[in-house]
Design a protein around this motif. Structure first.
Motif, PDB file in Angstrom:
ATOM      1  N   ASN A  89      48.465 -69.150  65.647  1.00  0.00           N
ATOM      2  CA  ASN A  89      47.995 -68.889  67.009  1.00  0.00           C
ATOM      3  C   ASN A  89      46.481 -69.008  67.155  1.00  0.00           C
ATOM      4  N   MET A  90      45.852 -69.742  66.240  1.00  0.00           N
ATOM      5  CA  MET A  90      44.405 -69.958  66.347  1.00  0.00           C
ATOM      6  C   MET A  90      44.058 -71.425  66.573  1.00  0.00           C
ATOM      7  N   GLY A  91      45.066 -72.260  66.716  1.00  0.00           N
ATOM      8  CA  GLY A  91      44.805 -73.678  66.879  1.00  0.00           C
ATOM      9  C   GLY A  91      45.473 -74.493  65.798  1.00  0.00           C
ATOM     10  N   GLU A  92      45.208 -75.779  65.810  1.00  0.00           N
ATOM     11  CA  GLU A  92      45.855 -76.707  64.891  1.00  0.00           C
ATOM     12  C   GLU A  92      44.904 -77.157  63.779  1.00  0.00           C
ATOM     13  N   GLY A  93      45.510 -77.710  62.719  1.00  0.00           N
ATOM     14  CA  GLY A  93      44.736 -78.399  61.694  1.00  0.00           C
ATOM     15  C   GLY A  93      44.307 -77.569  60.494  1.00  0.00           C
ATOM     16  N   TYR A  94      44.746 -76.322  60.400  1.00  0.00           N
ATOM     17  CA  TYR A  94      44.351 -75.501  59.255  1.00  0.00           C
ATOM     18  C   TYR A  94      45.077 -75.961  57.999  1.00  0.00           C
ATOM     19  N   LYS A  95      44.305 -76.119  56.920  1.00  0.00           N
ATOM     20  CA  LYS A  95      44.841 -76.686  55.688  1.00  0.00           C
ATOM     21  C   LYS A  95      45.077 -75.664  54.589  1.00  0.00           C
ATOM     22  N   ALA A  96      44.530 -74.482  54.726  1.00  0.00           N
ATOM     23  CA  ALA A  96      44.650 -73.494  53.656  1.00  0.00           C
ATOM     24  C   ALA A  96      44.733 -72.089  54.229  1.00  0.00           C
ATOM     25  N   LYS A  97      45.543 -71.257  53.597  1.00  0.00           N
ATOM     26  CA  LYS A  97      45.581 -69.843  53.943  1.00  0.00           C
ATOM     27  C   LYS A  97      44.339 -69.164  53.385  1.00  0.00           C
TER      28      LYS A  97
END
Length: 232
Positions: free
Chosen positions: A170-178
């Motif tokens: 729920n923070m946007g798209e495109g995150y690659k890592a936790k």
């Protein structure tokens, strides 16, 4: 712990592009409805001439403060985020992790009226960083800590300090890592201040305008023994 710390630092490098988009497109609801305004208003109310943005990220806070005529210096351990902050302007930005800063705080300047840690204290060991900040403040300088509210986060698990994991949902798209991050109870935050030799002067708890639930914890602190204090 070292494994988590390394993953934490690597996550900001991997997610620099996605995080920049989330901030600039205002995709994080809590920041849009409450927390960004809360920290900005708190800093401006102190009428500082010079502010240090600790863990400055892509530089939104520096840009907002510079529009008020405030000089801002920022540093961050993600080279990618520092490059984005520098390109957007609003301050002087340094690629520097917290350990390197702690070894020589004066390398980024001194006489800061406010040092602000705005959602940037995710490590388990933060005492030495806070202690280092006290050495570069102006007389009567302030350290502001703005962080996730312990009570709101506790709804998703046990109310005890320890490592948690951020998935950036729920923070946007495109995150690659936790991102691993260290959660602190209210008592643990107060103990951190005591260990760092800083005193709590004021505490605010920004809430969600609709739900009324706490979104963040905003602590205004001062060093117990600032050798440069005008009151000393």
């Amino acid at each position: 712990m070292k494994e988590f710390e390394s993953q934490l630092e690597d996550s900001w490098k991997a997610n620099a592009e996605a995080w920049t988009n989330s901030i600039r497109l205002k995709e994080i609801e809590s920041r849009k409805v409450s927390t960004d305004h809360a920290v900005l208003n708190e800093i401006i109310s102190l009428q500082p001439n010079k502010v240090l943005d600790v863990g400055c990220g892509e530089g939104w806070l520096a840009r907002a403060l510079s529009e008020q005529g405030i000089e801002v210096v920022g540093f961050d351990g993600s080279e990618e985020l520092v490059e984005k902050a520098s390109a957007a302007g609003g301050g002087i930005f340094h690629y520097l992790n917290y350990s390197d800063f702690g070894r020589n705080p004066l390398q980024i300047g001194h006489d800061f009226d406010v040092a602000v840690c705005n959602f940037s204290l995710f490590s388990e060991e933060i005492t030495s960083l806070l202690q280092s900040l006290t050495s570069i403040l102006s007389p009567n300088g302030i350290i502001i800590i703005h962080t996730l509210h312990p009570y709101s986060i506790a709804q998703d698990g046990r109310y005890e300090s320890g490592w948690r994991e951020e998935t950036f949902s729920n923070m946007g798209e495109g995150y690659k890592a936790k991102m691993p991050w260290f959660y602190r109870t209210m008592g643990a935050w107060l103990n951190e201040l005591k260990m760092a030799g800083i005193e709590l002067r004021d505490c605010k708890e920004p809430i969600h305008p609709v739900s009324g639930k706490p979104l963040s914890l905003l602590l205004k602190t001062t060093p117990k023994n600032n050798p440069r204090s005008a009151d000393a």
